[in-house]
Design an enzyme around this catalytic site. Structure first.
Site, PDB file in Angstrom:
ATOM      1  N   ASN A   1       7.861   5.556 -44.318  1.00 51.86           N
ATOM      2  CA  ASN A   1       7.309   4.811 -45.453  1.00 51.86           C
ATOM      3  C   ASN A   1       6.233   5.614 -46.155  1.00 51.86           C
ATOM      4  OD1 ASN A   1       8.789   2.514 -44.763  1.00 51.86           O
ATOM      5  ND2 ASN A   1       7.096   1.570 -43.639  1.00 51.86           N
TER       6      ASN A   1
ATOM      7  N   THR B   1       0.613  -3.716 -24.818  1.00 56.03           N
ATOM      8  CA  THR B   1      -0.672  -3.229 -25.328  1.00 56.03           C
ATOM      9  C   THR B   1      -1.534  -4.441 -25.680  1.00 56.03           C
ATOM     10  OG1 THR B   1       0.214  -3.048 -27.581  1.00 56.03           O
ATOM     11  CG2 THR B   1       0.319  -1.075 -26.197  1.00 56.03           C
TER      12      THR B   1
ATOM     13  N   ALA C   1      -7.093   6.641 -32.661  1.00 50.08           N
ATOM     14  CA  ALA C   1      -6.428   6.383 -33.948  1.00 50.08           C
ATOM     15  C   ALA C   1      -7.146   5.317 -34.765  1.00 50.08           C
ATOM     16  CB  ALA C   1      -4.972   5.968 -33.708  1.00 50.08           C
TER      17      ALA C   1
ATOM     18  N   GLY D   1      -0.990   1.369 -32.569  1.00 47.41           N
ATOM     19  CA  GLY D   1       0.142   1.162 -31.656  1.00 47.41           C
ATOM     20  C   GLY D   1       1.117   2.327 -31.714  1.00 47.41           C
ATOM     21  N   ASP D   2       1.291   2.896 -32.901  1.00 49.49           N
ATOM     22  CA  ASP D   2       2.202   4.044 -33.039  1.00 49.49           C
ATOM     23  C   ASP D   2       1.628   5.278 -32.319  1.00 49.49           C
ATOM     24  OD1 ASP D   2       3.866   2.465 -34.609  1.00 49.49           O
ATOM     25  OD2 ASP D   2       2.823   3.037 -36.448  1.00 49.49           O
TER      26      ASP D   2
ATOM     27  N   LYS E   1       6.660   3.149 -39.021  1.00 43.10           N
ATOM     28  CA  LYS E   1       6.441   3.227 -37.575  1.00 43.10           C
ATOM     29  C   LYS E   1       7.186   4.403 -36.940  1.00 43.10           C
ATOM     30  CE  LYS E   1       5.608  -1.729 -37.330  1.00 43.10           C
ATOM     31  NZ  LYS E   1       4.146  -1.673 -37.442  1.00 43.10           N
ATOM     32  N   GLY E   2       8.395   4.675 -37.425  1.00 42.25           N
ATOM     33  CA  GLY E   2       9.137   5.796 -36.863  1.00 42.25           C
ATOM     34  C   GLY E   2       8.429   7.119 -37.118  1.00 42.25           C
ATOM     35  N   ALA E   3       8.084   7.357 -38.380  1.00 40.40           N
ATOM     36  CA  ALA E   3       7.422   8.614 -38.735  1.00 40.40           C
ATOM     37  C   ALA E   3       6.063   8.730 -38.053  1.00 40.40           C
ATOM     38  CB  ALA E   3       7.268   8.705 -40.252  1.00 40.40           C
ATOM     39  N   ASN E   4       5.324   7.608 -37.980  1.00 38.12           N
ATOM     40  CA  ASN E   4       4.015   7.646 -37.315  1.00 38.12           C
ATOM     41  C   ASN E   4       4.166   8.051 -35.849  1.00 38.12           C
ATOM     42  OD1 ASN E   4       3.110   6.563 -39.734  1.00 38.12           O
ATOM     43  ND2 ASN E   4       2.744   4.511 -38.926  1.00 38.12           N
TER      44      ASN E   4
HETATM   45  O1  RIB Z   1       2.506   0.632 -37.646  1.00 39.19           O
HETATM   46  C1  RIB Z   1       1.937   0.905 -38.886  1.00 39.19           C
HETATM   47  C2  RIB Z   1       2.998   1.106 -39.925  1.00 39.19           C
HETATM   48  O2  RIB Z   1       3.646  -0.117 -40.168  1.00 39.19           O
HETATM   49  C3  RIB Z   1       2.486   1.546 -41.281  1.00 39.19           C
HETATM   50  O3  RIB Z   1       2.379   2.947 -41.390  1.00 39.19           O
HETATM   51  C4  RIB Z   1       3.477   0.926 -42.249  1.00 39.19           C
HETATM   52  O4  RIB Z   1       4.255   1.854 -42.924  1.00 39.19           O
HETATM   53  C5  RIB Z   1       4.297  -0.037 -41.412  1.00 39.19           C
HETATM   54  O5  RIB Z   1       5.552   0.453 -41.178  1.00 39.19           O
END
Ligand code: RIB
Length: 299
Positions: free
Chosen positions: A9, A213, A275, A244-245, A38-41
């Site tokens: 995102n 968590t 974080a 969380g990510d 969340k995936g990219a994070n």
């Molecule tokens: O976990 C946080 C993420 O949730 C944000 O970066 C946002 O893009 C949503 O996907």
């Protein structure tokens, strides 16, 4: 080696004096934009925590695609299976209050059209596959099946919890990570009574570890007959988005490096706490040395 199958995102973030109620407008100053999803994070967090990472997902053919992938590209994450599709890159609209709490609305965009078959032939028994809840559930289940077929380990963070029967996802999972509200939702659909310990006791299985968590309280977890609870170090939180990510990425990286489960949890807790001290879901993902230093202080 970690493969992440999930969302990408662009996050548009506004600091507000308080989070709005339904039907209310709350104003803040200039917005900030950050890479998110969340995936990219989780991919970036795992990479910064020392893992070799591949991201599998989709962006649109629009102006948001480049900034959404910039941090992953800079960190050396393998993006060769990130597809560019017609349509809009995923977008998250995020409000943050003075305590760092957030409210998020996501426009899924091309994340709604990712396909598990993009993973075919790329998973082996040396892989951990990380999945979340921002991709279509049926593709998530297919991806888990491919991973299990290849002998890879399945790490699932069902955030948000998908509509539908969670049983199919749980069957394939080796490591489940949820927060307390996600645990309560899963418990409801599985017919389990309330409570973190009850959840852990009822969902853990041979070959399936379960992690809940607890925000600033840290983490509770179950693996086999062992139970774990670690408090989070206290930090000055400015933005909990992506905490969380960061936890998931660091935990998966530690498991990928075969660290003992308790140590891996401590590294996850340390990463999640760090974080919270920086604004932005990816900008805040800590580096391995900082994670290790803080994790050493968690008992
Ligand atoms: O976990 C946080 C993420 O949730 C944000 O970066 C946002 O893009 C949503 O996907």
């Amino acid at each position: 080696m970690i493969t992440v199958f999930g969302s990408i995102n662009l996050d548009l973030v506004v600091s507000v004096p308080r989070l709005p109620k339904a039907g209310e407008t709350v104003s803040g100053p200039d917005h900030q934009s950050f890479a998110g999803g969340k995936g990219a994070n989780q991919a970036l967090a795992a990479g910064r925590a020392g893992a070799e990472v591949k991201m599998v997902g989709a962006v649109g053919r629009d102006a948001f695609a480049v900034p959404a992938l910039a941090n992953l590209r800079e960190a050396g994450i393998d993006l060769s299976d990130v597809r560019e599709l017609d349509g809009a890159t995923g977008l998250a609209l995020i409000g943050i209050d003075p305590s760092g709490e957030n409210q998020i609305i996501v426009a899924s965009g091309t994340n709604a059209r990712v396909r598990a078959d993009w993973l075919e032939d790329s998973l082996t028994d040396a892989h951990v596959l990380i999945l979340q809840g921002e991709s279509p559930y049926e593709e998530t289940i297919r991806a888990m099946g491919l991973a299990r077929g290849a002998g890879a380990s399945v790490f699932w963070n069902p955030a948000p919890v998908p509509a539908g029967d969670p049983g199919a996802g749980l069957e394939a999972v080796n490591t489940l990570v949820v927060n307390e509200s996600e645990a309560a939702l899963l418990a409801g659909s599985l017919g389990i009574a309330d409570g973190v310990d009850t959840f852990l006791d009822n969902v853990v299985r041979p070959g399936r570890a379960v992690v809940v968590t607890l925000g600033s309280e840290g983490v509770a977890a179950a693996k086999g007959d062992d139970r774990f609870r670690f408090a989070s170090p206290s930090v000055d939180a400015v933005d909990t988005t992506g905490a969380g990510d960061a936890f998931c990425g660091a935990l998966a990286a530690a498991l990928d490096h075969d660290l003992p489960f308790g140590r891996a949890l401590r590294e996850g807790v340390a990463a999640g706490a760090l974080a919270c001290t920086v604004t932005g879901a990816q900008s805040s993902a800590p580096m391995k040395a900082d994670i290790v230093r803080l994790a050493d202080q968690i008992v």
